[in-house]
Design a protein around this motif. Sequence first.
Motif, PDB file in Angstrom:
ATOM      1  N   LEU A 129       0.975  -1.384   0.038  1.00  0.00           N
ATOM      2  CA  LEU A 129      -0.258   0.058   0.075  1.00  0.00           C
ATOM      3  C   LEU A 129       0.948   1.133  -0.137  1.00  0.00           C
ATOM      4  O   LEU A 129       0.517   2.112  -0.689  1.00  0.00           O
ATOM      5  N   PHE A 139      -4.404   7.598  -5.963  1.00  0.00           N
ATOM      6  CA  PHE A 139      -4.589   6.494  -4.859  1.00  0.00           C
ATOM      7  C   PHE A 139      -5.975   6.793  -4.170  1.00  0.00           C
ATOM      8  O   PHE A 139      -6.546   5.982  -3.883  1.00  0.00           O
ATOM      9  N   LEU A 147      -8.371  -1.255  -4.479  1.00  0.00           N
ATOM     10  CA  LEU A 147      -7.130  -1.689  -4.113  1.00  0.00           C
ATOM     11  C   LEU A 147      -6.876  -3.074  -3.972  1.00  0.00           C
ATOM     12  O   LEU A 147      -5.727  -3.792  -4.063  1.00  0.00           O
TER      13      LEU A 147
END
Length: 256
Positions: A129, A139, A147
């Motif tokens: 991440l 993002f 994600l």
Amino acid sequence: MGGYAFTGAIRGCKMQNAKRRTVEPLTTSLFKLRSTGRRLVFFLIGLSVLCGSCNMIGIMGSKSYYEQKIPAELKLKDYARGGVLVFVDETGPGRGEHTLRPQLTDVVGTYLVKKARIKSENLLSSNRLWRLRGEREDFSLLSPVELGRTTGAAVVLYILITDYELYAMDEQGYYGGSLVTRSMLFDVSSGRALWPTEKAGRVVEVGVEIETGGREATLDRLITATAQCITRSFYDCPRPQFRSADEKRDYGSEQW
């Protein structure tokens, strides 16, 4: 005269026999009554012993408070084989170096491994991440499911920090603080929420009124209590460990 005497003797014998027959049934009845009474007493004693034994078996068979467990709302280990991603986000622009994202991510992961029995190899590293956060300008626009697909996870535990406060109370180094989060578990393949039943997510609110150990000790309490309150839903939690001492919200209080 002899005939009368003989007749009188016969009558006397009949009267005595009649009395004997009257006394004998009465004696026999009393004896039977006493025997029945004794049997009844023995029966009642045996029944009370049997009932006492049943109660004792029930008491011995029931688990004590410390042996009882709160059933899991969802056993995460059943979904973890394809990989679990813990994604901690926060509202607003973030707090820079004061963000709790890394610490909360790590502690939640530790609880999932130790308490929920998730294999460490099935827990995706948070480094993915952090790298993705630096590589993609969009993002912040990615959903938890997106994600999950990007990182190759099967499920995503999404934790949103909605409120966080940490403050010094005096010059002696005493601190207080609070932390509020909202969590959901997503299935990446279907995109649907697996947990909780609340559509807006599970709210966890913890707070520290006063901590004499300073800032770091206060942060540790806030993060640990939050991680415990989130992850306890994913395994059969021992009843004495279900509630955190720093928990403020009364969710699930009927189970304590």
